[in-house]
Design a protein around this motif. Sequence first.
Motif, short mmCIF file in Angstrom:
data_model
loop_
_atom_site.label_atom_id
_atom_site.label_comp_id
_atom_site.label_asym_id
_atom_site.label_seq_id
_atom_site.Cartn_x
_atom_site.Cartn_y
_atom_site.Cartn_z
N ARG A 110 -69.60 41.37 -22.61
CA ARG A 110 -68.85 40.11 -22.61
C ARG A 110 -67.42 40.32 -22.12
O ARG A 110 -66.89 39.52 -21.35
N TYR A 111 -66.78 41.39 -22.58
CA TYR A 111 -65.43 41.69 -22.09
C TYR A 111 -65.46 41.96 -20.59
O TYR A 111 -64.61 41.47 -19.84
N ALA A 112 -66.43 42.74 -20.13
CA ALA A 112 -66.56 43.05 -18.69
C ALA A 112 -66.80 41.77 -17.89
O ALA A 112 -66.19 41.57 -16.83
N ASP A 113 -67.66 40.89 -18.38
CA ASP A 113 -67.93 39.62 -17.69
C ASP A 113 -66.69 38.75 -17.59
O ASP A 113 -66.55 37.96 -16.66
N ALA A 114 -65.78 38.92 -18.55
CA ALA A 114 -64.53 38.17 -18.54
C ALA A 114 -63.45 38.84 -17.68
O ALA A 114 -62.34 38.34 -17.57
N GLY A 115 -63.80 39.99 -17.08
CA GLY A 115 -62.86 40.67 -16.19
C GLY A 115 -62.00 41.73 -16.85
O GLY A 115 -61.08 42.24 -16.22
N PHE A 116 -62.29 42.07 -18.09
CA PHE A 116 -61.52 43.09 -18.78
C PHE A 116 -62.17 44.46 -18.60
O PHE A 116 -63.39 44.59 -18.72
N GLU A 117 -61.36 45.48 -18.35
CA GLU A 117 -61.86 46.84 -18.18
C GLU A 117 -61.69 47.65 -19.45
O GLU A 117 -60.78 47.39 -20.24
N ILE A 118 -62.52 48.66 -19.61
CA ILE A 118 -62.35 49.59 -20.71
C ILE A 118 -61.28 50.59 -20.30
O ILE A 118 -61.42 51.29 -19.29
N ALA A 119 -60.21 50.65 -21.07
CA ALA A 119 -59.11 51.58 -20.77
C ALA A 119 -59.43 52.98 -21.26
O ALA A 119 -59.11 53.96 -20.59
N SER A 120 -60.06 53.07 -22.42
CA SER A 120 -60.34 54.37 -23.02
C SER A 120 -61.51 54.21 -23.97
O SER A 120 -61.69 53.14 -24.57
N SER A 121 -62.28 55.29 -24.14
CA SER A 121 -63.40 55.22 -25.07
C SER A 121 -63.74 56.62 -25.58
O SER A 121 -63.28 57.62 -25.02
N GLY A 122 -64.53 56.65 -26.63
CA GLY A 122 -64.94 57.93 -27.19
C GLY A 122 -65.75 57.73 -28.45
O GLY A 122 -66.16 56.62 -28.79
N VAL A 123 -65.97 58.85 -29.13
CA VAL A 123 -66.73 58.86 -30.37
C VAL A 123 -65.91 59.62 -31.41
O VAL A 123 -65.36 60.69 -31.12
N PHE A 124 -65.81 59.06 -32.58
CA PHE A 124 -65.14 59.72 -33.69
C PHE A 124 -66.15 59.75 -34.84
O PHE A 124 -66.45 58.71 -35.42
#
Length: 142
Positions: A110-124
């Motif tokens: 949904r964020y991607a469809d709205a034009g927002f990119e993932i700046a950072s990601s990971g697993v904790f």
Amino acid sequence: MWTLPTTRNIVQAAWVVPDLDAAIHAWHAAMGVGPFLVNRRLTIGEPLYRGRPSTTQFSTALAQAGDTQIELVEQHDDTPSCYRDLVPAGRTAFHHAAIIAGDYPLDLARYADAGFEIASSGVFGDLRFCYVGTSATLGHMV
């Protein structure tokens, strides 16, 4: 059309700070927030920044303020990061508001469809997380 549930709760408000210990003391003195759980030099699994492997060194401090968790983040190095995207070294500023995804892949889509990119990601641990680059619209990340 992009939509998220109307019952979405902001569970965390986070600031990037130049000195974690000084920020902890300032929050306690000015706001009565604390005690803080301090996590020094966190190890993140599968860390990505803008889709590429990342090695950013950072520490966090977490405390509850009513229903909202306060997070303070200190970046220890000069690597490009989602923190430096918004807050220059040596400065304090609001960085993100956190929500808990009801369906992580669907919410990201949904964020991607709205034009927002993932700046950072990971697993904790067993928690998958990401910072969505909403700052042009909201003034901070989600």
